[in-house]
Design an enzyme around this catalytic site. Structure first.
Site, PDB file in Angstrom:
ATOM      1  N   LYS A 106      -0.969  -0.919  -4.574  1.00  0.00           N
ATOM      2  CA  LYS A 106      -2.210  -0.204  -4.192  1.00  0.00           C
ATOM      3  C   LYS A 106      -1.789   1.214  -3.878  1.00  0.00           C
ATOM      4  CE  LYS A 106      -4.763  -0.097   0.208  1.00  0.00           C
ATOM      5  NZ  LYS A 106      -5.436  -0.962   1.220  1.00  0.00           N
ATOM      6  N   LYS A 140     -10.035  -7.539   7.319  1.00  0.00           N
ATOM      7  CA  LYS A 140      -9.104  -7.138   8.375  1.00  0.00           C
ATOM      8  C   LYS A 140      -9.663  -7.642   9.695  1.00  0.00           C
ATOM      9  CE  LYS A 140      -7.702  -2.716   6.301  1.00  0.00           C
ATOM     10  NZ  LYS A 140      -7.783  -1.246   6.469  1.00  0.00           N
ATOM     11  N   SER A 147       0.855  -1.193   0.000  1.00  0.00           N
ATOM     12  CA  SER A 147       0.000   0.000   0.000  1.00  0.00           C
ATOM     13  C   SER A 147       0.888   1.238   0.000  1.00  0.00           C
ATOM     14  CB  SER A 147      -0.876   0.018   1.259  1.00  0.00           C
ATOM     15  OG  SER A 147      -1.638   1.194   1.302  1.00  0.00           O
ATOM     16  N   ASP A 188     -13.904  -1.994   2.533  1.00  0.00           N
ATOM     17  CA  ASP A 188     -12.984  -2.154   3.671  1.00  0.00           C
ATOM     18  C   ASP A 188     -13.751  -1.666   4.915  1.00  0.00           C
ATOM     19  OD1 ASP A 188      -9.635  -0.744   4.370  1.00  0.00           O
ATOM     20  OD2 ASP A 188     -11.103  -1.683   5.682  1.00  0.00           O
ATOM     21  N   GLY A 247      -4.371  -4.514   5.755  1.00  0.00           N
ATOM     22  CA  GLY A 247      -3.386  -4.258   6.811  1.00  0.00           C
ATOM     23  C   GLY A 247      -3.717  -3.013   7.602  1.00  0.00           C
ATOM     24  N   GLU A 274     -11.136   0.610  -3.871  1.00  0.00           N
ATOM     25  CA  GLU A 274     -11.411   0.267  -2.473  1.00  0.00           C
ATOM     26  C   GLU A 274     -12.079   1.426  -1.752  1.00  0.00           C
ATOM     27  OE1 GLU A 274      -7.874  -1.132  -0.509  1.00  0.00           O
ATOM     28  OE2 GLU A 274      -8.819  -1.203   1.467  1.00  0.00           O
ATOM     29  N   LYS A 321      -2.990   5.084  -2.562  1.00  0.00           N
ATOM     30  CA  LYS A 321      -4.018   5.865  -1.885  1.00  0.00           C
ATOM     31  C   LYS A 321      -4.419   7.011  -2.802  1.00  0.00           C
ATOM     32  CE  LYS A 321      -4.125   3.745   2.090  1.00  0.00           C
ATOM     33  NZ  LYS A 321      -5.332   3.138   2.648  1.00  0.00           N
ATOM     34  N   ASP A 365      -7.171   2.985  -3.252  1.00  0.00           N
ATOM     35  CA  ASP A 365      -7.917   3.004  -1.992  1.00  0.00           C
ATOM     36  C   ASP A 365      -8.214   4.451  -1.617  1.00  0.00           C
ATOM     37  OD1 ASP A 365      -7.386   1.628   1.389  1.00  0.00           O
ATOM     38  OD2 ASP A 365      -9.091   2.642   0.446  1.00  0.00           O
TER      39      ASP A 365
HETATM   40  C1  LIG Z   1      -3.947   2.923  10.058  1.00  0.00           C
HETATM   41  S1  LIG Z   1      -5.190   3.103   8.823  1.00  0.00           S
HETATM   42  C2  LIG Z   1      -4.587   2.252   7.452  1.00  0.00           C
HETATM   43  C3  LIG Z   1      -5.749   1.643   6.708  1.00  0.00           C
HETATM   44  C4  LIG Z   1      -5.354   1.265   5.299  1.00  0.00           C
HETATM   45  N1  LIG Z   1      -4.311   0.245   5.319  1.00  0.00           N
HETATM   46  C5  LIG Z   1      -3.427   0.168   4.303  1.00  0.00           C
HETATM   47  O1  LIG Z   1      -3.400   0.942   3.384  1.00  0.00           O
HETATM   48  C6  LIG Z   1      -2.412  -0.948   4.388  1.00  0.00           C
HETATM   49  C7  LIG Z   1      -1.446  -0.682   5.496  1.00  0.00           C
HETATM   50  C8  LIG Z   1      -0.567  -1.903   5.688  1.00  0.00           C
HETATM   51  O2  LIG Z   1       0.058  -2.336   4.701  1.00  0.00           O
HETATM   52  O3  LIG Z   1      -0.560  -2.444   6.817  1.00  0.00           O
HETATM   53  C9  LIG Z   1      -6.553   0.788   4.491  1.00  0.00           C
HETATM   54  O4  LIG Z   1      -7.563   1.516   4.475  1.00  0.00           O
HETATM   55  O5  LIG Z   1      -6.503  -0.254   3.829  1.00  0.00           O
HETATM   56 MG   LIG Z   2      -8.549   0.393   2.877  1.00  0.00          MG
END
Ligand SMILES: CSCC[C@@H](NC(=O)CCC(=O)O)C(=O)O
Ligand SMILES: [Mg+2]
Length: 368
Positions: free
Chosen positions: A161, A262, A135, A238, A290, A213, A163, A188
């Site tokens: 992925k 998750k 990510s 998510d 994650g 996402e 953001k 995402d």
């Molecule tokens: C601490 S909030 C992070 C939430 C975000 N998580 C990621 O982008 C992956 C982070 C990881 O690789 O642990 C999501 O919305 O999927």
């Molecule tokens: Mg997400």
């Protein structure tokens, strides 16, 4: 097993680089580590809240309080507690799923270690390593994003992925596609858009993405279904999927065709398996998301991602994607684009007590 007490620690672990999403930037991870104290040995868990309630309503000090004043006392009152009973014991307390998940994992780890049973085998893992996606946070500009993605591809990550948020979406996605061609790519939004942005979201269709996402808000199930009718790209949820029931409802309404699982978000790894089973029966692909876990939660995610319905690469990256130093003695490492599923009893990783102490900023033990 007999629960004699539970230790909670708040850790501050610096990130190797700031991580920017549509809801903010994190440079230090504030996470709670749980230790279940039992006569047969300790069990470890992780509460994946952030310092601020920006991803969901949970946040670290809230989890710290609710665990100490309500959740742990309820578990201690039960005296002997099996992992499969934890969610039922905690059910009367509404929400606080990440706090509940961390406590359940610690009890599960203690029980499985006492039985000499690996978590992966217990959950139903069918492979011994999982493909690793990464990510990528929002960068300074599209060129910086391309440089960051290039480095991750060089490390061997099999899926990218990125953001996105309004104004940081089309140019960024185009730059990655122009630079790297047909690599497996998804975005995402962390709920940054509304149906009013439908034209922008429809523009993403030209990039042949694996999925989009959580474009809309957590409770926008009907709007996600409306959006799904207008986009070619599959919608993955998510934040909206807080339980197996929420997954069933979202699928029934056509709000999603892929689900990011998750364990922390849904209240634990046992509920995560129930969502996996539901989606598998409905031929809905799932992947493991994650929450910037330490090596503890990361080991548990690798075990979960090894179940057969996890047919898309997840966000189970190497520990060094976020941390220069981990709190376990065997940090997750990327080997040929994959993360190994630990084979030892329970989580299959050992806590490094020195690192744990170095990152601990707050500690409490709650006993019967
Ligand atoms: C601490 S909030 C992070 C939430 C975000 N998580 C990621 O982008 C992956 C982070 C990881 O690789 O642990 C999501 O919305 O999927
Ligand atoms: Mg997400």
């Amino acid at each position: 097993l007999t629960l004699d007490g539970v230790e909670l620690r708040v850790l501050h672990i610096p990130l190797v680089a700031p991580f920017t999403t549509s809801f903010g930037t994190e440079s230090v991870r504030e996470v709670i580590i749980v230790r279940a104290l039992t006569p047969d040995g300790d069990g470890w868990g992780e509460i994946v809240t952030s310092a601020a309630p920006l991803y969901s309503s949970e946040y670290t000090q809230g989890a710290w309080d609710v665990a100490q004043r309500f959740l742990i006392p309820a578990l201690l009152d039960a005296h002997t507690v099996a992992p499969e009973q934890v969610a039922g014991i905690l059910e009367p307390f509404v929400g606080h799923r990440m706090a509940k998940a961390g406590l359940e994992l610690a009890v599960l780890d203690a029980a499985l270690c006492a039985q000499g049973r690996p978590l992966g085998q217990y959950l139903g893992a069918t492979v011994d390593r999982v493909p690793s996606g990464v990510s990528v946070g929002i960068q300074r500009d599209p060129q910086a994003l391309v440089d960051t993605v290039a480095a991750y591809l060089d490390e061997g990550y099999v899926r990218i992925k990125i953001k996105i948020k309004p104004g940081r979406d089309i140019a960024e996605t185009a730059a990655v596609r122009d630079a790297f061609g047909t690599i497996p790519l998804q975005v995402d939004a962390n709920s940054a858009y509304t149906l009013a942005d439908i034209d922008t979201l429809a523009e993403l269709d030209r990039f042949d993405l694996l999925l989009i996402e959580q474009p809309l808000a957590e409770d926008d199930i009907v709007d996600h279904a409306t959006l799904a009718g207008r986009l070619r790209t599959p919608i993955c949820l998510d934040e909206s999927i807080t339980s197996q029931k929420a997954a069933a409802d979202a699928l029934a309404l056509g709000a999603a065709s892929i689900i990011n699982i998750k364990a922390g978000r849904v209240g634990g790894y046992l509920e995560a398996v129930r969502i996996h089973d539901l989606c598998r029966d409905a031929a809905i692909p799932v992947w493991c998301g994650g929450m910037l876990e330490t090596g503890l939660g990361r080991a548990a995610n690798a075990a979960l991602a090894a179940l057969p319905g996890f047919t898309l690469p997840g966000d189970v990256s190497a520990s060094n994607r976020f941390y220069a130093r981990d709190i376990v003695t065997e940090p997750a490492e990327l080997v040929d684009g994959h993360i190994a599923v630990p084979t030892g009893p329970g989580l299959g990783v050992e806590v490094d007590p020195v690192a744990l102490d170095d990152f601990t900023v707050e500690r409490v033990v709650v006993r019967r």
